[in-house]
Design a protein around this motif. Sequence first.
Motif, short mmCIF file in Angstrom:
data_model
loop_
_atom_site.label_atom_id
_atom_site.label_comp_id
_atom_site.label_asym_id
_atom_site.label_seq_id
_atom_site.Cartn_x
_atom_site.Cartn_y
_atom_site.Cartn_z
N HIS A 8 -0.83 -1.82 13.90
CA HIS A 8 -0.15 -0.81 13.07
C HIS A 8 -0.27 0.55 13.78
O HIS A 8 -1.33 0.86 14.35
CB HIS A 8 -0.79 -0.73 11.68
N ARG A 32 -2.41 -14.62 13.31
CA ARG A 32 -1.35 -15.14 14.17
C ARG A 32 -1.84 -15.34 15.61
O ARG A 32 -1.57 -16.38 16.23
CB ARG A 32 -0.17 -14.17 14.16
N ALA A 64 -9.06 -15.96 10.09
CA ALA A 64 -8.87 -15.25 8.82
C ALA A 64 -10.01 -14.26 8.66
O ALA A 64 -11.18 -14.66 8.50
CB ALA A 64 -8.82 -16.23 7.66
N ARG A 100 -4.65 -8.21 9.20
CA ARG A 100 -4.99 -9.61 8.90
C ARG A 100 -3.94 -10.56 9.48
O ARG A 100 -4.28 -11.60 10.05
CB ARG A 100 -5.10 -9.81 7.39
N ALA A 101 -2.68 -10.20 9.33
CA ALA A 101 -1.61 -11.06 9.82
C ALA A 101 -1.66 -11.18 11.34
O ALA A 101 -1.48 -12.27 11.90
CB ALA A 101 -0.26 -10.52 9.36
N THR A 126 -4.03 -2.90 6.28
CA THR A 126 -4.94 -4.05 6.32
C THR A 126 -4.18 -5.36 6.33
O THR A 126 -4.60 -6.33 6.97
CB THR A 126 -5.91 -4.01 5.12
N THR A 127 -3.04 -5.42 5.64
CA THR A 127 -2.23 -6.64 5.66
C THR A 127 -1.70 -6.90 7.06
O THR A 127 -1.70 -8.05 7.53
CB THR A 127 -1.06 -6.52 4.67
N ALA A 128 -1.27 -5.84 7.75
CA ALA A 128 -0.78 -6.00 9.12
C ALA A 128 -1.89 -6.47 10.05
O ALA A 128 -1.66 -7.31 10.94
CB ALA A 128 -0.19 -4.67 9.61
N ASP A 177 -0.06 3.79 3.43
CA ASP A 177 -0.70 2.92 2.45
C ASP A 177 -1.71 2.03 3.16
O ASP A 177 -1.36 1.26 4.07
CB ASP A 177 0.38 2.07 1.78
N HIS A 178 -2.96 2.10 2.73
CA HIS A 178 -4.01 1.33 3.40
C HIS A 178 -3.81 -0.17 3.21
O HIS A 178 -4.19 -0.97 4.07
CB HIS A 178 -5.38 1.76 2.87
N THR A 179 -3.21 -0.57 2.13
CA THR A 179 -2.95 -2.00 1.92
C THR A 179 -1.98 -2.54 2.96
O THR A 179 -2.13 -3.65 3.47
CB THR A 179 -2.39 -2.24 0.51
N VAL A 180 -0.98 -1.74 3.29
CA VAL A 180 -0.02 -2.14 4.33
C VAL A 180 -0.72 -2.31 5.67
O VAL A 180 -0.46 -3.27 6.41
CB VAL A 180 1.12 -1.10 4.42
#
Length: 590
Positions: A492, A546, A551, A541-542, A537-539, A532-535
Amino acid sequence: MREPPGPREQLRARARATPDRRAAVFLDDRGAETAELTYGGLLGRARILAARLGEHVRPGDRALLVFAPGLEFLVAFYGCLEACVIAVPVPPPRRGGDLQRGTRHVLADAEPAVVLADTATARGLVDLGPTVLTVGLEEAFIGSADSLDDGPADPAAVAFLQYTSGSTSLPKGVMVTHRNLAANQQMITHGFGQDEHSPIVGWAPLFHDQGLIGNVLQPLGVGSTAVLMSPATFVRRPLAWPEAVSRYRARSSGGPDFAFATAAAAAERHGLPEGLDLRCWRVAFDGAEPVRASTLRRFAAAFAPAGFAAEALHPCYGLAEATLLVTGSRPGRAPRLLDVDPAGLAAGRVVPTAPARGLDSDTDRSTWPGLEDRGADGLGRNGTGTVRTLVGSGEVPPGAGLRIVDPESGRECPEGMVGEIRVHGPHVTAGYWRRPDATADAYGTGRELRTGDLGALVEGELYVVGRRSDLIVARGRNHHPSDIEATVAAAHPALGQAGPATVAAFGLADEEGGAERVVVVAELRPDREGPDHTVITTAVRAAVLREHDVALAGVVLTRRGVLPRTSSGKIQRRAAREIHLGGGFPAPPR
């Protein structure tokens, strides 16, 4: 066989042959020269200081060197060599005069008889205990050096203590002898192709081996000029580095991988300085931390308009316990890049998916058809899945030896198998100061250095893949933290794509002591603390799932500058793990 001359004898010879030749210059933030030393002037000042030292210490005593960036450090270091006193370089105090924690440990461990410091720094050192002597450039000729011994230094004597960075433990004093320095300087001279016409530009701290040996002892050993600046100058104005290379027509200059990424980012953001000409830059050595293919590509592309050639990039590998250099690329040959299967690497094998290639052929898509553009983590995809690009760290120089060994059995690994990198030769140092057990563990009985680093040899090229003590074992596979950190840094824009030096990855044992849970701590860029911190952290983790099939058990976002680092800027993963398990990291502003 006659011993090669060490730095003390080299300076004496240069001072006799070319006393008026400039040995070193120091530049301010604007690139203006603020101080210079000729070979004759440096030797004269060093010998007067050595005579002063003789009034306070005996040969073999230690002298703590505490200096702000400047040429006074050179006088102090060579003064210690002339007095047969063991120099102990340490970082200068922080703003406010507080010594770094590592320095206080060094003070207790080395037990110096005297402290040498520049005038400004000395004012804050009066309560250390040992006598503090100030070293300046203007008054150093006051006195007489007639009492000094003019004979050669004992090759086996310790010249200085290079304290390790402490990225995995408390700093240990590596005992670097005059013989070690002479041998490693010969290796660097051969590998870099340097002579008296090869100025070196450097900004690395002089209390570290790269700054001291690579940027000072090396150019002075061949009779050239060391062009020095403060590390803070590079941090504030990264393009001051290539500007100095251009102005002084330096053949050699380098730094850690993050420095190349930082300079490339500055060039992309601000453009190249007017008149920049980097055709002289033939050895751009990149070492001291993992070398990434994306950094090399980015730097070569950013500075190609100024005449910088990709084949000048010179990845190398070394460590303090081997004085400095262990392997290095051939001058004039582009870095070797090798696409490998990550699954094979996790199983301890380098399985190429394409032949090794040079950086200059990296845009030739026919060598790896179907491969999409790689991210900053060095991972891409082809028809068979994810690949990882390894950067070669060069070959072993003449006079040195290197083996890849299974760390458990001690058996030598065949080509392409990952094992511990072990080094032997005259550049392997004498051990750790007053640490016989640690010396026995690291150096063994046959004086073969167990580096703790993992790598493989492929067609004579060393590929470094990680550090044994940092390995994370998850789902039965080995993962190198630097790989995961690079993936996180590229996941990110808010995490900064200049390098993984703002991310720490480490493992936590599960409740039953089985497979490790992987946690990453990432600093946000100061100008990107709004997303947005959720965005984010999701990026993260993904991306890690990948690229590594892992995980993450935790993604911690924090403010810039809070991850624990060594004095050379390396992330201290163990310390980060302890902070995470303790009070945790401060949350970034939203």
